[in-house]
Design an enzyme around this catalytic site. Structure first.
Site, short mmCIF file in Angstrom:
data_model
loop_
_atom_site.label_atom_id
_atom_site.label_comp_id
_atom_site.label_asym_id
_atom_site.label_seq_id
_atom_site.Cartn_x
_atom_site.Cartn_y
_atom_site.Cartn_z
N HIS A 155 99.49 -12.69 89.09
CA HIS A 155 99.18 -11.31 88.72
C HIS A 155 99.07 -10.41 89.95
CE1 HIS A 155 97.77 -8.14 86.11
NE2 HIS A 155 96.67 -7.99 86.81
N SER A 165 98.14 -3.43 86.57
CA SER A 165 97.07 -4.08 85.81
C SER A 165 96.33 -3.05 84.96
CB SER A 165 96.14 -4.82 86.78
OG SER A 165 95.29 -5.69 86.08
N ASP A 225 103.08 -14.37 86.64
CA ASP A 225 101.86 -13.73 86.14
C ASP A 225 101.46 -14.39 84.82
OD1 ASP A 225 99.82 -12.09 85.26
OD2 ASP A 225 100.90 -10.21 85.60
#
Length: 376
Positions: free
Chosen positions: A353, A157, A320
């Site tokens: 995610h 991320s 995601d």
């Protein structure tokens, strides 16, 4: 800094703090300093400072990536399953370093820090940051620690963004990068979710334009903001698997204020987060995410990525929807066009995610193979 290894783990660790009496010029043109960076290390740095793996944390992460802070500590570091003797980030071989980014509230200089010009907390006088500024601060730390060469920079991320920035701006120092669940630029959809989170905080009367007392934060606003963010970390499939449409057993279905289990889950995560993170730091790091664009201050994406000189390994996840696979694939395709050494894997996962934290076993073998090639 590492303690006795227990159950193939790191053992007891201590967070350390490096202080720099410098002023860092930020992308905004403003100066920030002096600086403090919180960090932890696992394993020993070799004599020529060349066995380092830098782990870069996500949005509300911290430097505590592995081990425990005390014998009574019930929760190990956030990537403890990845770091340790014999693990994929093998501390018998590598010196693994994780530092807290500037702008955070977890030990590094951020909005809760004292502004030396006023002797009061920065609050909203803290300058707007970009991910590139975080990386420049990390460079100060690694120079201070005697690191000469980095085997790999691994992060998910916001950590993936940091890895990319390192490869572009310090190509002479970085031998490989592993961006996981990342993006080359934050999409309007992701920005819009952060905008909702911001408004939740701004509308809380306790926020007081950032001048709240730390013991009386805008709890309702921050809890709602975190809930908005948390939805983007999940996926429809993961919510179906965990909650389905179950109504809370505490409430009757026709109780107007009754809640589904997913609602209670979001309430719990939001309210718990209030005790873990500072509101202004949450806002500043969200702004840094929104501003992220790998091509910032370059003429094109191609010009930026052409500076990458090291091999790279990229992971994206099928479910995601915050940073969907096509955003990773855009970068991978451009690197391939530039004839860079790049490998990409789309991992099938239902956990959105958060897949990079929930199902690391799906990519650990690929990461282990990649590191063996980089540092045989």
């Amino acid at each position: 800094m590492t303690g006795i290894n227990v159950d193939n783990g790191i053992g007891i660790v201590t967070t350390k703090y490096a202080k720099f009496d410098v002023e860092l010029r930020l992308e905004s043109g403003r100066l920030l300093g002096p600086l403090t960076l919180a960090y932890e290390t696992y394993g020993e740095l070799n004599q020529d400072g060349s066995n380092v793996i830098l782990v870069a944390h996500a949005w509300t992460g911290d430097a505590h990536a592995a081990g425990r802070h005390s014998e009574e500590d019930r929760r190990p570091g956030w990537w403890d399953n990845m770091i340790g003797p014999g693990k994929v980030l093998d501390t018998d071989r590598y010196c693994v370093i994780c530092s807290n980014t500037i702008g955070s509230c977890k030990g590094s200089t951020g909005p809760t820090s004292i502004n030396p010009s006023t002797n009061r907390p920065y609050r909203l006088t803290f300058p707007v940051l970009m991910v590139r500024d975080m990386v420049r601060a990390q460079k100060l730390l690694l120079d201070h620690l005697g690191v000469k060469s980095i085997v790999s920079i691994v992060g998910g991320s916001m950590g993936a963004m940091q890895a990319i920035e390192w490869a572009i701006h310090y190509p002479e120092m970085v031998r490989s990068i592993v961006p996981i669940a990342g993006t080359g630029r934050t999409s309007p959809m992701a920005i819009s979710l952060n905008a909702l989170a911001r408004q939740a905080i701004f509308n809380d009367p306790l926020w007081k334009k950032g001048n709240y007392q730390l013991e009386h934060p805008p709890a309702d606003g921050l809890a709602l903001a975190r809930a908005v963010g948390h939805i983007s970390f999940l996926s429809d499939k993961s919510m179906q698997l965990k909650f389905e449409r179950r109504f809370s057993i505490r409430d009757g279905m026709f109780d107007f204020f009754g809640k589904f289990e997913i609602e209670r889950y979001l309430d719990y995560n939001g309210s718990n987060f209030v005790n873990l993170f500072d509101t202004n730091s949450f806002l500043y790091l969200a702004k840094a995410l929104d501003l992220y664009d790998v091509a910032w201050d370059f003429d094109s994406l191609s010009e930026a990525l052409d500076r990458v000189a090291c091999p790279s390994l990229w992971f994206a996840f099928t479910s995601d929807w915050l940073y969907p696979p096509e955003q990773t694939e855009e970068l991978v395709t451009e690197l391939q066009r530039l004839d860079k050494t790049v490998d990409y894997h789309l991992i099938d996962s239902d956990y959105g995610h958060d897949s990079f934290l929930v199902e690391p076993d799906k990519y650990i073998p690929l990461l282990k193979e990649f590191l063996a090639q980089i540092d045989p």
